[in-house]
Design a protein around this motif. Structure first.
Motif, short mmCIF file in Angstrom:
data_model
loop_
_atom_site.label_atom_id
_atom_site.label_comp_id
_atom_site.label_asym_id
_atom_site.label_seq_id
_atom_site.Cartn_x
_atom_site.Cartn_y
_atom_site.Cartn_z
N ASN A 1 0.82 -1.20 0.00
CA ASN A 1 0.00 0.00 0.00
C ASN A 1 0.86 1.26 0.00
N PHE A 2 1.91 1.25 0.82
CA PHE A 2 2.77 2.43 0.91
C PHE A 2 3.82 2.46 -0.20
N GLY A 3 3.75 1.49 -1.11
CA GLY A 3 4.65 1.51 -2.26
C GLY A 3 6.11 1.30 -1.90
N LEU A 4 6.39 0.50 -0.85
CA LEU A 4 7.78 0.23 -0.48
C LEU A 4 8.43 -0.62 -1.57
N SER A 5 9.70 -0.34 -1.87
CA SER A 5 10.43 -1.16 -2.84
C SER A 5 10.65 -2.54 -2.21
N ARG A 6 11.06 -3.49 -3.05
CA ARG A 6 11.28 -4.84 -2.54
C ARG A 6 12.38 -4.84 -1.47
N LEU A 7 13.43 -4.08 -1.73
CA LEU A 7 14.53 -4.00 -0.75
C LEU A 7 14.02 -3.43 0.57
N ASP A 8 13.25 -2.34 0.48
CA ASP A 8 12.69 -1.74 1.69
C ASP A 8 11.76 -2.71 2.41
N THR A 9 10.99 -3.50 1.62
CA THR A 9 10.09 -4.46 2.24
C THR A 9 10.88 -5.47 3.06
N PHE A 10 12.05 -5.89 2.52
CA PHE A 10 12.88 -6.84 3.27
C PHE A 10 13.50 -6.20 4.51
N LEU B 1 -11.00 -4.97 -3.26
CA LEU B 1 -11.05 -4.68 -4.70
C LEU B 1 -10.84 -3.19 -4.94
N LEU B 2 -11.51 -2.37 -4.12
CA LEU B 2 -11.36 -0.91 -4.26
C LEU B 2 -9.92 -0.48 -4.00
N ALA B 3 -9.29 -1.11 -2.99
CA ALA B 3 -7.94 -0.72 -2.59
C ALA B 3 -6.88 -1.33 -3.51
N GLY B 4 -7.29 -2.26 -4.39
CA GLY B 4 -6.35 -2.82 -5.36
C GLY B 4 -5.58 -4.03 -4.85
N PHE B 5 -5.93 -4.58 -3.67
CA PHE B 5 -5.23 -5.76 -3.18
C PHE B 5 -5.69 -7.02 -3.93
N GLU B 6 -6.92 -6.94 -4.48
CA GLU B 6 -7.41 -8.05 -5.29
C GLU B 6 -8.04 -7.50 -6.55
N ARG C 1 -15.35 -4.09 -13.49
CA ARG C 1 -14.16 -3.29 -13.20
C ARG C 1 -14.42 -2.22 -12.16
N VAL C 2 -13.34 -1.79 -11.52
CA VAL C 2 -13.39 -0.73 -10.51
C VAL C 2 -12.55 0.42 -11.03
N THR C 3 -13.08 1.63 -11.03
CA THR C 3 -12.26 2.77 -11.44
C THR C 3 -12.27 3.83 -10.33
N ILE C 4 -11.13 4.49 -10.18
CA ILE C 4 -11.04 5.65 -9.31
C ILE C 4 -10.52 6.80 -10.14
N ASP C 5 -11.25 7.90 -10.15
CA ASP C 5 -10.83 9.07 -10.92
C ASP C 5 -10.63 8.70 -12.40
N GLY C 6 -11.48 7.79 -12.91
CA GLY C 6 -11.40 7.43 -14.32
C GLY C 6 -10.36 6.39 -14.68
N VAL C 7 -9.57 5.95 -13.69
CA VAL C 7 -8.51 4.98 -13.98
C VAL C 7 -8.87 3.64 -13.36
N VAL C 8 -8.71 2.56 -14.12
CA VAL C 8 -9.01 1.22 -13.60
C VAL C 8 -8.02 0.85 -12.50
N VAL C 9 -8.54 0.38 -11.38
CA VAL C 9 -7.68 0.00 -10.24
C VAL C 9 -7.05 -1.36 -10.50
N GLU C 10 -5.73 -1.41 -10.51
CA GLU C 10 -5.05 -2.70 -10.76
C GLU C 10 -4.10 -3.11 -9.65
N ALA C 11 -3.68 -2.14 -8.84
CA ALA C 11 -2.73 -2.45 -7.76
C ALA C 11 -2.89 -1.41 -6.66
N PRO C 12 -2.43 -1.72 -5.45
CA PRO C 12 -2.50 -0.72 -4.39
C PRO C 12 -1.62 0.49 -4.72
N SER C 13 -1.97 1.64 -4.17
CA SER C 13 -1.20 2.84 -4.44
C SER C 13 -1.20 3.70 -3.19
N PRO C 14 -0.11 4.42 -2.93
CA PRO C 14 -0.09 5.29 -1.76
C PRO C 14 -1.13 6.42 -1.84
#
Lengths: 252, 256
Positions: A154-163, B51-56, B62-75
Motif C-alpha cells: 500500500n505504501f509503495g515500499l520497494s522490494r529491498l525496503d520491504t525486506f 477490490l477498491l484498494a487494489g489488493f485483489e 471493473r473498478v475505477t477511481i478518478d477514471g482509472v481502472v484500479v489494478e494495484a494498491p497505491s499510496p
C-alpha cells in the motif's frame, strides 16, 4: 534470585562431592581418574603456560568465523526462501537431505580438500549452525502477519525496503530463537572439528593432553569448554532480552 | 463519478465448487463522501474493500477511481487494517513516517509532516513511545495519523474500531468524523455495526450474503453534527434494521 544461585551451587557441589567420593573409595588409577583439586590445579597450569589462552583465542576466532557466516547466509537465504515460497519448494528437499548429515561426516571430505588448519573447524561450525538458522528463518518469515505485506504494498515500499523495513524486523524475534539454538549446536561441533582438522585450539588441546596422558589437563579442558559454552549461551540470552524489549508485543 | 464499481463479481474456488463472494454489484460515489459498507459476515464487504484498494482484482467487471481502472494498491489510497497497521518495533513517530519513506521527502520534511499529523490526533507527546505502550484507541489514532500523513485521496478502513470497547469506540467515532470533515478525505469504511454506520456515513451501502450483493444504498441526510438519540438518527437506524429484516412485524391484534 538468591534461591536460584543457592540451588545451582548445591547442584554443582553435589557433583564435586560424588566425584571426590568416587575417586577416594573407587580405587581407580589416579592417572586415569584424577580428583577435583587435580583438575583445578590443571586449569591453573594451563593458564600459566599460556596454553589455555592461546587455545581459547584460536577456537573463538574459528567459532565466530563459522557461526557468523552461517548466520548471515542462513538469514539472507532464509528470508529469500520464506518470501518466495515457490523457490523454497525447490530448495527444501535439498536442505532436508543435507541437514541430517552430521557435520562430523563432512570432516574427512573437508580435510582432504583444504588440509589441516583453520578451515575444517570453521566449515564444521558453519554446517552445524547453518541449517537451524536457515530453517528457522524460513518458518519465521512465513509466520509474519500478512497485513504487514499489504501495508508495504500500500505504501509503495520497494522490494529491498520491504525486506529491510518489514520482513527482517517482523521475523527477527523468531529468528533470534534459531540463532540461540544454533550457537549451542555449533559450539558442540567446534571441538570435533579441531580434534581432527587442526593443530591448535581447545579441540586440539583435548587430543594433545590425551596423547601426553595428562588426564587432569584433559578434564580441565573439558570443564573450560563447558564453561565457555555456558558463557556463549548467556550472551545470546542477554541479546535476546534486549531484542524482545525493543520489539515488545510482537514476541507474543 | 469519482469512484465507480461496474458489474463486479468476485469468485473463489472453494472445495471444488465456486464461492461467490460478490455477485454482480455496482456502486458509485463522489469525492469527499463518507461511505459505509454495512452487512453481516460473509456479505463480501471486506472483499469489496480489497477490490477498491487494489489488493485483489475482480473476476468480472471493473473498478475505477478518478477514471482509472484500479489494478494495484497505491499510496494515493491508503488502507487502515483491523489490527491498526502499526509496526511494534517502531516508535509512534517512526510509524507515522513509514508511508512517507517511499516518497521523495527529505528526512526533515518527513519528521515535520509526521509531527503535524500526530499533533492533529492529539498524540504529539507520545511520539517516542512504542505502540504496545498505548491503549487501543490511541493506537487507532496513530494509524489514522499515519494514513493522513501520506495525504491520500481516499482512506479505506476495515472495521478499524472492531477491537475497541463500546465507550472508546464512540469517542473514536466522534473524533474521527471531526477529522474527516476537517481534512475532506474520501472514506470507505467497513463495519457490521448499524449505529456506527449511521453515525459516520453520508451513504450506507447495505450488503447481504449468499451471494454477496448490495441490497440498497441509503443516504444519511441528517447533517454533519449527529446525535445518536435524535429522532431522525433513530429513523434511519430503524430503516436499516428493516432492510436486514431484523424488525419485528407488527403482530398486534385488534378487537372491535
Amino acid at each position: 534470585m538468591i534461591r536460584k544461585f543457592l540451588r545451582a551451587a548445591i547442584g554443582i557441589s553435589v557433583l564435586i562431592a560424588v566425584w571426590q567420593v568416587a575417586v577416594t573409595t573407587g580405587g581407580f588409577n589416579p592417572q586415569l581418574f584424577p580428583p577435583p583439586q587435580k583438575v583445578l590445579s590443571g586449569i591453573h597450569e594451563l593458564i600459566v603456560t599460556d596454553m589455555l589462552w592461546d587455545s581459547i583465542v584460536q577456537s573463538m576466532l574459528r567459532f565466530f568465523s563459522g557461526y557468523l557466516s552461517a548466520v548471515v547466509l542462513g538469514m539472507a537465504l532464509g528470508m529469500y526462501f520464506g518470501y518466495f515460497k515457490g523457490a523454497w519448494q525447490f530448495a527444501n528437499p535439498v536442505a532436508q537431505i543435507l541437514r541430517p548429515i552430521s557435520p562430523i561426516a563432512w570432516l574427512p571430505f573437508v580435510v582432504l580438500w583444504f588440509g589441516i588448519g583453520d578451515i575444517p573447524a570453521i566449515v564444521i561450525v558453519f554446517i552445524a549452525a547453518f541449517f537451524p538458522v536457515l530453517l528457522n528463518t524460513v518458518s519465521s518469515v512465513s509466520k509474519i502477519d500478512p497485513t504487514y505485506f499489504k501495508l508495504a504494498k500500500n505504501f509503495g515500499l520497494s522490494r529491498l525496503d520491504t525486506f529491510t523495513k518489514i520482513i527482517f524486523p517482523a521475523a527477527f524475534p523468531y529468528i533470534a530463537s534459531g540463532l540461540h539454538i544454533a550457537i549451542g549446536t555449533a559450539w558442540v561441533f567446534i571441538v570435533a572439528g579441531e580434534m581432527v582438522g587442526a593443530q591448535s585450539g581447545l579441540g586440539f588441546l583435548i587430543v594433545d593432553t590425551r596423547n601426553n596422558l595428562r588426564i587432569d589437563l584433559l578434564m580441565s579442558t573439558m570443564l573450560i569448554i563447558g564453561l565457555l559454552g555456558l558463557m556463549l549461551d548467556g550472551m545470546v540470552v542477554y541479546l535476546e532480552r534486549l531484542i524482545y524489549k525493543k520489539w515488545g508485543a510482537v514476541s507474543g | 463519478m469519482y469512484v465507480t464499481v461496474e458489474n463486479v463479481s468476485k469468485t473463489y474456488p472453494h472445495h471444488g465448487a465456486t464461492f461467490h463472494a460478490l455477485n454482480d454489484i455496482s456502486l458509485e460515489f463522489e469525492r469527499g463522501e463518507f461511505i459505509c459498507l454495512l452487512g453481516p459476515s460473509g456479505c463480501g464487504k471486506s472483499t469489496l474493500l480489497n477490490l477498491l484498494a487494489g489488493f485483489e482484482r475482480p473476476t468480472l467487471g471493473r473498478v475505477t477511481i478518478d477514471g482509472v481502472v484500479v489494478e494495484a494498491p497505491s499510496p494515493k489510497y491508503v488502507t487502515i487494517f483491523q489490527n491498526y497497521n502499526l509496526l511494534p518495533w517502531r516508535t509512534v513517530q517512526k510509524n507515522v513516517e513509514l508511508g512517507l519513506e517511499s516518497g521523495n521527502l527529505s528526512k526533515k520534511e518527513r519528521q515535520e509532516r509526521a509531527t503535524r499529523y500526530l499533533d492533529l490526533v492529539g498524540l504529539k507527546a507520545f511520539a517516542k513511545n512504542h505502540p504496545q505502550q498505548l491503549s487501543g484507541g490511541m493506537r487507532q489514532r496513530v494509524a489514522f495519523a499515519g494514513a493522513l500523513a501520506v495525504e491520500p485521496e481516499i482512506i479505506f478502513m476495515d472495521e478499524p474500531f472492531g477491537a475497541l470497547d463500546a465507550l472508546t469506540r464512540m469517542e473514536m467515532q466522534d473524533e474521527f468524523l471531526k477529522l474527516q470533515k476537517q481534512q475532506g478525505t474520501t472514506i470507505v469504511f467497513v463495519t457490521h455495526d448499524i449505529e456506527e454506520a449511521v453515525f459516520l456515513a453520508d451513504k450506507v451501502v447495505v450488503m447481504t450474503p449468499n451471494p454477496g450483493k448490495i441490497k440498497r444504498v441509503i443516504s444519511v441526510n441528517i447533517g454533519e453534527v449527529r446525535d445518536r438519540t435524535s429522532p431522525d438518527f433513530l429513523a434511519i437506524r430503524d430503516r436499516i434494521f428493516g432492510e436486514f429484516e431484523l424488525k419485528q412485524k407488527d403482530r398486534t391484534e385488534y378487537f372491535i
